[in-house]
Design a protein around this motif. Sequence first.
Motif, PDB file in Angstrom:
ATOM      1  N   LEU A  55      30.935  45.899  52.283  1.00 45.42           N
ATOM      2  CA  LEU A  55      32.018  46.480  51.965  1.00 45.42           C
ATOM      3  C   LEU A  55      32.313  47.720  52.277  1.00 45.42           C
ATOM      4  CD1 LEU A  55      34.418  45.779  49.811  1.00 45.42           C
ATOM      5  CD2 LEU A  55      33.080  47.145  48.123  1.00 45.42           C
ATOM      6  N   VAL A  56      33.488  47.948  53.131  1.00 43.98           N
ATOM      7  CA  VAL A  56      33.898  49.255  53.833  1.00 43.98           C
ATOM      8  C   VAL A  56      34.637  50.443  52.699  1.00 43.98           C
ATOM      9  CG1 VAL A  56      35.215  50.002  55.772  1.00 43.98           C
ATOM     10  CG2 VAL A  56      34.172  47.893  55.878  1.00 43.98           C
ATOM     11  N   LYS A  57      33.938  51.457  53.223  1.00 39.12           N
ATOM     12  CA  LYS A  57      34.641  52.515  52.383  1.00 39.12           C
ATOM     13  C   LYS A  57      35.709  53.130  52.927  1.00 39.12           C
ATOM     14  CE  LYS A  57      29.706  54.260  50.882  1.00 39.12           C
ATOM     15  NZ  LYS A  57      29.032  55.510  50.926  1.00 39.12           N
ATOM     16  N   PRO A  58      36.780  53.882  52.181  1.00 40.84           N
ATOM     17  CA  PRO A  58      36.947  53.689  50.896  1.00 40.84           C
ATOM     18  C   PRO A  58      37.200  52.304  50.205  1.00 40.84           C
ATOM     19  CG  PRO A  58      38.742  54.780  51.989  1.00 40.84           C
ATOM     20  CD  PRO A  58      37.903  54.440  52.824  1.00 40.84           C
ATOM     21  N   PHE A  59      36.728  52.339  49.004  1.00 41.20           N
ATOM     22  CA  PHE A  59      37.102  50.802  48.641  1.00 41.20           C
ATOM     23  C   PHE A  59      37.592  51.127  46.982  1.00 41.20           C
ATOM     24  CE2 PHE A  59      32.681  51.539  48.163  1.00 41.20           C
ATOM     25  CZ  PHE A  59      32.481  51.394  46.764  1.00 41.20           C
ATOM     26  N   ALA A  60      38.356  50.145  46.578  1.00 38.31           N
ATOM     27  CA  ALA A  60      38.920  50.506  44.895  1.00 38.31           C
ATOM     28  C   ALA A  60      37.756  49.789  44.141  1.00 38.31           C
ATOM     29  CB  ALA A  60      40.225  49.442  44.808  1.00 38.31           C
ATOM     30  N   PRO A  61      37.685  50.347  43.145  1.00 35.61           N
ATOM     31  CA  PRO A  61      36.488  49.865  42.071  1.00 35.61           C
ATOM     32  C   PRO A  61      36.784  48.350  41.640  1.00 35.61           C
ATOM     33  CG  PRO A  61      37.291  52.093  41.717  1.00 35.61           C
ATOM     34  CD  PRO A  61      37.983  51.720  42.523  1.00 35.61           C
ATOM     35  N   ALA A  62      37.897  48.101  41.796  1.00 36.49           N
ATOM     36  CA  ALA A  62      38.251  46.629  41.359  1.00 36.49           C
ATOM     37  C   ALA A  62      37.850  45.687  42.381  1.00 36.49           C
ATOM     38  CB  ALA A  62      39.917  46.331  40.887  1.00 36.49           C
ATOM     39  N   GLU A  63      38.005  46.093  43.608  1.00 36.17           N
ATOM     40  CA  GLU A  63      37.244  45.426  44.713  1.00 36.17           C
ATOM     41  C   GLU A  63      35.989  45.040  44.698  1.00 36.17           C
ATOM     42  OE1 GLU A  63      37.677  45.158  49.519  1.00 36.17           O
ATOM     43  OE2 GLU A  63      38.219  46.746  48.824  1.00 36.17           O
ATOM     44  N   LEU A  64      35.147  46.105  44.419  1.00 35.32           N
ATOM     45  CA  LEU A  64      33.704  46.152  44.173  1.00 35.32           C
ATOM     46  C   LEU A  64      33.506  45.257  43.097  1.00 35.32           C
ATOM     47  CD1 LEU A  64      30.857  47.397  44.931  1.00 35.32           C
ATOM     48  CD2 LEU A  64      31.276  48.877  42.901  1.00 35.32           C
ATOM     49  N   VAL A  65      33.838  45.225  42.188  1.00 32.30           N
ATOM     50  CA  VAL A  65      33.707  44.474  40.891  1.00 32.30           C
ATOM     51  C   VAL A  65      34.042  43.038  41.206  1.00 32.30           C
ATOM     52  CG1 VAL A  65      34.548  43.885  38.665  1.00 32.30           C
ATOM     53  CG2 VAL A  65      34.112  46.287  39.027  1.00 32.30           C
ATOM     54  N   ALA A  66      34.981  42.753  41.993  1.00 32.07           N
ATOM     55  CA  ALA A  66      35.211  41.286  42.260  1.00 32.07           C
ATOM     56  C   ALA A  66      34.275  40.735  43.393  1.00 32.07           C
ATOM     57  CB  ALA A  66      36.552  41.370  42.912  1.00 32.07           C
ATOM     58  N   ARG A  67      33.767  41.674  44.186  1.00 30.85           N
ATOM     59  CA  ARG A  67      32.934  41.366  45.304  1.00 30.85           C
ATOM     60  C   ARG A  67      31.394  40.960  44.426  1.00 30.85           C
ATOM     61  NH1 ARG A  67      33.216  41.990  50.814  1.00 30.85           N
ATOM     62  NH2 ARG A  67      35.223  42.431  50.319  1.00 30.85           N
ATOM     63  N   VAL A  68      31.201  41.864  43.398  1.00 29.98           N
ATOM     64  CA  VAL A  68      29.840  41.938  42.719  1.00 29.98           C
ATOM     65  C   VAL A  68      29.625  40.546  41.850  1.00 29.98           C
ATOM     66  CG1 VAL A  68      28.333  42.852  41.009  1.00 29.98           C
ATOM     67  CG2 VAL A  68      29.163  44.414  42.753  1.00 29.98           C
ATOM     68  N   HIS A  69      30.852  40.203  41.300  1.00 27.83           N
ATOM     69  CA  HIS A  69      30.887  39.155  40.336  1.00 27.83           C
ATOM     70  C   HIS A  69      30.689  37.817  41.125  1.00 27.83           C
ATOM     71  CE1 HIS A  69      31.205  40.993  36.629  1.00 27.83           C
ATOM     72  NE2 HIS A  69      32.329  41.501  36.755  1.00 27.83           N
ATOM     73  N   ALA A  70      31.510  37.849  42.389  1.00 26.69           N
ATOM     74  CA  ALA A  70      31.466  36.669  43.259  1.00 26.69           C
ATOM     75  C   ALA A  70      30.015  36.580  43.705  1.00 26.69           C
ATOM     76  CB  ALA A  70      32.131  37.037  44.639  1.00 26.69           C
ATOM     77  N   MET A  71      29.307  37.505  44.121  1.00 23.06           N
ATOM     78  CA  MET A  71      27.884  37.379  44.336  1.00 23.06           C
ATOM     79  C   MET A  71      26.844  37.140  43.256  1.00 23.06           C
ATOM     80  SD  MET A  71      27.547  40.566  47.310  1.00 23.06           S
ATOM     81  CE  MET A  71      25.954  40.102  47.860  1.00 23.06           C
ATOM     82  N   LEU A  72      27.280  37.557  42.155  1.00 23.24           N
ATOM     83  CA  LEU A  72      26.361  37.263  41.083  1.00 23.24           C
ATOM     84  C   LEU A  72      26.539  35.846  40.535  1.00 23.24           C
ATOM     85  CD1 LEU A  72      26.512  40.196  38.998  1.00 23.24           C
ATOM     86  CD2 LEU A  72      24.481  39.506  40.139  1.00 23.24           C
ATOM     87  N   ARG A  73      27.694  35.212  40.885  1.00 25.97           N
ATOM     88  CA  ARG A  73      27.884  33.643  40.542  1.00 25.97           C
ATOM     89  C   ARG A  73      26.947  32.981  41.336  1.00 25.97           C
ATOM     90  NH1 ARG A  73      33.455  35.047  39.977  1.00 25.97           N
ATOM     91  NH2 ARG A  73      34.073  34.873  42.023  1.00 25.97           N
ATOM     92  N   ARG A  74      26.791  33.355  42.536  1.00 27.63           N
ATOM     93  CA  ARG A  74      25.715  32.642  43.572  1.00 27.63           C
ATOM     94  C   ARG A  74      24.346  32.571  42.546  1.00 27.63           C
ATOM     95  NH1 ARG A  74      25.998  35.117  49.291  1.00 27.63           N
ATOM     96  NH2 ARG A  74      27.694  36.529  48.945  1.00 27.63           N
TER      97      ARG A  74
END
Length: 225
Positions: free
Chosen positions: A100-119
């Motif tokens: 994830l490239v900085k700067p990023f929106a918190p919502a983008e981080l949350v979406a990415r984290v949830h997508a990875m945790l679903r795996r």
Amino acid sequence: MPAVLIVDDDPKLLKMLQRTLTYEGLTVVTATNGLEALPLVQAENPDLIIADWMMPKMDGLAFVRRLRDEENKTLILMLTARDAIENRVEGLESGADDYLVKPFAPAELVARVHAMLRRVEAKPENQAAAYADIRLDPSTHEAKRGDMDLSLTVTEFNLLHLFLRHPRQVLERRQILSDVWGYDFGGDDNVLEIYVGYLRKKLEAEGQPRLIQTVRGIGYVLREE
């Protein structure tokens, strides 16, 4: 409750990430550099690691390489201010599953984290899958090609599992990114290309013929040449 280890030397960013992910219902552990994080990986056994690239003592690349050298298969999201293609590729080639490239929106981080945790949380079909001389068993997380054992990370395993469920079928890049990375919000072909390369290297380690073929302009297909 899924656990996340955040490794970053920026105290403001670290606090923001901790607060954001705790609010999302995750257990959060923090460290300020790779050296400090190594024993926490063993002690806490996190489901996901978020690691900054630029850190003192042991940076993100060295930290990720150390984990992969030790055959730690924990999913890793790399944070970086370096957005050039070659930098992104370098981050992935170190063993990170995504970036994830900085700067990023918190919502983008949350979406990415949830997508990875679903795996991690996903329950794949327990029925063994096979094609040619490749065998994969989701119930034991074991994979073989002939008599050769394949040591695969979660992402590599899920990618190979997808191919084995659709032998001889051309899979579009967008479909693969959605199924394996959970990208319902876009994605980057660099991630897919790097991980196809990882799989090919492991599958062809003993001079075995290539089975994952590139279909130019479309995606990939698992088939014998």
